[in-house]
Design a protein around this motif. Structure first.
Motif, PDB file in Angstrom:
ATOM      1  N   VAL A 262       8.605  -8.870   5.304  1.00  0.00           N
ATOM      2  CA  VAL A 262       7.671  -9.680   6.103  1.00  0.00           C
ATOM      3  C   VAL A 262       7.869  -9.453   7.594  1.00  0.00           C
ATOM      4  O   VAL A 262       6.910  -9.422   8.369  1.00  0.00           O
ATOM      5  CB  VAL A 262       7.822 -11.176   5.742  1.00  0.00           C
ATOM      6  CG1 VAL A 262       7.083 -12.049   6.747  1.00  0.00           C
ATOM      7  CG2 VAL A 262       7.292 -11.432   4.329  1.00  0.00           C
ATOM      8  N   GLY A 263       9.103  -9.253   8.025  1.00  0.00           N
ATOM      9  CA  GLY A 263       9.357  -9.061   9.449  1.00  0.00           C
ATOM     10  C   GLY A 263       9.381  -7.613   9.878  1.00  0.00           C
ATOM     11  O   GLY A 263       9.769  -7.313  11.015  1.00  0.00           O
ATOM     12  N   VAL A 264       8.955  -6.702   8.991  1.00  0.00           N
ATOM     13  CA  VAL A 264       8.988  -5.266   9.307  1.00  0.00           C
ATOM     14  C   VAL A 264       7.590  -4.824   9.732  1.00  0.00           C
ATOM     15  O   VAL A 264       6.676  -4.767   8.901  1.00  0.00           O
ATOM     16  CB  VAL A 264       9.459  -4.445   8.083  1.00  0.00           C
ATOM     17  CG1 VAL A 264       9.487  -2.957   8.424  1.00  0.00           C
ATOM     18  CG2 VAL A 264      10.829  -4.917   7.617  1.00  0.00           C
ATOM     19  N   PRO A 265       7.395  -4.508  11.019  1.00  0.00           N
ATOM     20  CA  PRO A 265       6.041  -4.182  11.504  1.00  0.00           C
ATOM     21  C   PRO A 265       5.370  -3.056  10.725  1.00  0.00           C
ATOM     22  O   PRO A 265       4.170  -3.101  10.473  1.00  0.00           O
ATOM     23  CB  PRO A 265       6.279  -3.781  12.968  1.00  0.00           C
ATOM     24  CG  PRO A 265       7.540  -4.490  13.357  1.00  0.00           C
ATOM     25  CD  PRO A 265       8.384  -4.515  12.113  1.00  0.00           C
ATOM     26  N   GLU A 266       6.137  -2.043  10.329  1.00  0.00           N
ATOM     27  CA  GLU A 266       5.545  -0.907   9.610  1.00  0.00           C
ATOM     28  C   GLU A 266       4.953  -1.355   8.270  1.00  0.00           C
ATOM     29  O   GLU A 266       3.861  -0.931   7.883  1.00  0.00           O
ATOM     30  CB  GLU A 266       6.603   0.174   9.371  1.00  0.00           C
ATOM     31  CG  GLU A 266       6.041   1.412   8.694  1.00  0.00           C
ATOM     32  CD  GLU A 266       7.116   2.450   8.388  1.00  0.00           C
ATOM     33  OE1 GLU A 266       6.797   3.408   7.675  1.00  0.00           O
ATOM     34  OE2 GLU A 266       8.247   2.296   8.873  1.00  0.00           O
ATOM     35  N   ALA A 267       5.671  -2.246   7.561  1.00  0.00           N
ATOM     36  CA  ALA A 267       5.193  -2.719   6.263  1.00  0.00           C
ATOM     37  C   ALA A 267       3.960  -3.596   6.422  1.00  0.00           C
ATOM     38  O   ALA A 267       2.989  -3.486   5.654  1.00  0.00           O
ATOM     39  CB  ALA A 267       6.299  -3.491   5.547  1.00  0.00           C
TER      40      ALA A 267
ATOM     41  N   ARG B 219       1.035  -1.404   7.234  1.00  0.00           N
ATOM     42  CA  ARG B 219       0.532  -0.690   6.063  1.00  0.00           C
ATOM     43  C   ARG B 219      -0.379  -1.591   5.236  1.00  0.00           C
ATOM     44  O   ARG B 219      -1.427  -1.166   4.753  1.00  0.00           O
ATOM     45  CB  ARG B 219       1.705  -0.198   5.214  1.00  0.00           C
ATOM     46  CG  ARG B 219       1.307   0.805   4.149  1.00  0.00           C
ATOM     47  CD  ARG B 219       2.501   1.253   3.316  1.00  0.00           C
ATOM     48  NE  ARG B 219       3.535   1.887   4.116  1.00  0.00           N
ATOM     49  CZ  ARG B 219       4.781   1.426   4.234  1.00  0.00           C
ATOM     50  NH1 ARG B 219       5.147   0.336   3.607  1.00  0.00           N
ATOM     51  NH2 ARG B 219       5.662   2.056   4.979  1.00  0.00           N
ATOM     52  N   LEU B 220       0.014  -2.858   5.101  1.00  0.00           N
ATOM     53  CA  LEU B 220      -0.822  -3.804   4.365  1.00  0.00           C
ATOM     54  C   LEU B 220      -2.152  -4.023   5.093  1.00  0.00           C
ATOM     55  O   LEU B 220      -3.216  -4.111   4.464  1.00  0.00           O
ATOM     56  CB  LEU B 220      -0.084  -5.138   4.192  1.00  0.00           C
ATOM     57  CG  LEU B 220      -0.689  -6.118   3.192  1.00  0.00           C
ATOM     58  CD1 LEU B 220      -0.571  -5.583   1.767  1.00  0.00           C
ATOM     59  CD2 LEU B 220       0.004  -7.488   3.295  1.00  0.00           C
ATOM     60  N   ALA B 221      -2.102  -4.074   6.415  1.00  0.00           N
ATOM     61  CA  ALA B 221      -3.330  -4.238   7.200  1.00  0.00           C
ATOM     62  C   ALA B 221      -4.249  -3.036   7.041  1.00  0.00           C
ATOM     63  O   ALA B 221      -5.476  -3.184   6.929  1.00  0.00           O
ATOM     64  CB  ALA B 221      -2.982  -4.442   8.676  1.00  0.00           C
ATOM     65  N   ARG B 222      -3.677  -1.830   6.994  1.00  0.00           N
ATOM     66  CA  ARG B 222      -4.493  -0.624   6.801  1.00  0.00           C
ATOM     67  C   ARG B 222      -5.118  -0.613   5.417  1.00  0.00           C
ATOM     68  O   ARG B 222      -6.268  -0.212   5.242  1.00  0.00           O
ATOM     69  CB  ARG B 222      -3.646   0.636   7.016  1.00  0.00           C
ATOM     70  CG  ARG B 222      -3.295   0.913   8.453  1.00  0.00           C
ATOM     71  CD  ARG B 222      -2.768   2.316   8.649  1.00  0.00           C
ATOM     72  NE  ARG B 222      -1.548   2.571   7.901  1.00  0.00           N
ATOM     73  CZ  ARG B 222      -0.326   2.289   8.341  1.00  0.00           C
ATOM     74  NH1 ARG B 222      -0.164   1.719   9.533  1.00  0.00           N
ATOM     75  NH2 ARG B 222       0.737   2.571   7.613  1.00  0.00           N
TER      76      ARG B 222
END
Length: 274
Positions: free
Chosen positions: A45-50, A53-56
């Motif tokens: 949850v606190g990992v910007p990359e993850a 990726r969900l936003a993409r």
């Protein structure tokens, strides 16, 4: 009976899938409809990359409108527990179905292949690349496939972070150019469509099983096993598995060719074949 968790406005009924970054729940919305809720794993949850990726994934899936692709319904990637909500697709993953009941044949195979091509054509028309067309991401009910999981999908034109030696997708169904670290294109998805259709027809991955290195080597060498794939499907699969991406037909062309060549398999799908 009040033990069910909630996420946003959704009541989580049970886990139906789990990957390395997310859990998929069967859930119920406020109108009592079943939906699928994909929740980012708590440790990410606190990992910007993850989260990115969900936003993409949400952005790519929102662009696609198809009778053969799971629809995006809702989502909150900025929530305390980021999630996306998708149409719940009843049925069975293609891989599980073929393992349990054997390969598809005859008109059923033709309808399946054509409808999966239509799904991919609609994805590409929306300017999206799926990048992971494989038996695990095709849910089948009867002979009606629905393409799911846009977890590594990309909107065409976006930067693709892929390099040689980094395999993104399901290896046995990947186009050779992706194994070599090239950019994904609609033609890469078409190759994966062909490999998936070959599996549906035979129950075997067309480039064999075994080690990742061995499978990738056979894909790069074009060592494909299509024994048991009937015509006219086999001829179209061969065209879609060509080594040169530019020589592969489009998904829309494949759907039209299947409609023309397979006689009575058109069902009620004529509208999007051209």
């Amino acid at each position: 009976m009040g033990t069910h968790r909630r996420l946003g406005g959704y009541r989580l009924l049970g886990e139906i899938g789990r990957g390395s970054t997310a859990v998929v729940h069967l859930a119920m919305d406020a109108q009592g409809r079943e939906v699928a809720v994909k929740e980012l794993c708590p440790e990410l949850v606190g990992v910007p990359e993850a989260v990115g990726r969900l936003a993409r994934e949400m952005s790519a899936q929102a662009r696609v409108n198809s009778a053969y692709v799971a629809s995006l319904l809702d989502g909150r990637v900025t929530a305390e527990r980021p999630y996306v909500v998708m149409q719940y697709v009843p049925g069975c993953p293609l891989g599980d179905l073929v393992s349990a009941y054997g390969p598809f044949a005859g008109e059923r195979l033709g309808r399946f292949a054509r409808r999966l091509a239509l799904a991919l054509a609609d994805v590409h028309d929306a300017g999206v690349l799926h990048r992971d067309v494989a038996p695990g991401n095709v849910i089948v009910l009867g002979d009606r496939p629905t393409l799911i999981d846009f977890g590594i999908a990309h909107e065409a034109g976006m930067e693709q972070i892929t390099r040689r030696g980094m395999v993104v997708g399901t290896p046995a169904y990947l186009a050779p150019e992706l194994i070599e670290g090239e950019r994904a294109t609609p033609a890469s998805d078409v190759f994966s469509w062909a490999a998936t259709v070959a599996f549906a027809a035979t129950g075997r991955p067309p480039f064999g099983r075994g080690s990742l290195h061995g499978v990738c080597f056979r894909i790069l060498r074009g060592e494909v096993d299509l024994e048991g794939v009937p015509e006219p499907v086999a001829g179209l699969v061969r065209r879609a598995l060509r080594r040169d991406p530019a020589a592969r037909p489009t998904a829309r062309w494949l759907a039209g060719a299947l409609a023309q060549r397979a006689g009575g398999i058109t069902g009620g799908d004529r509208g999007r074949a051209a």
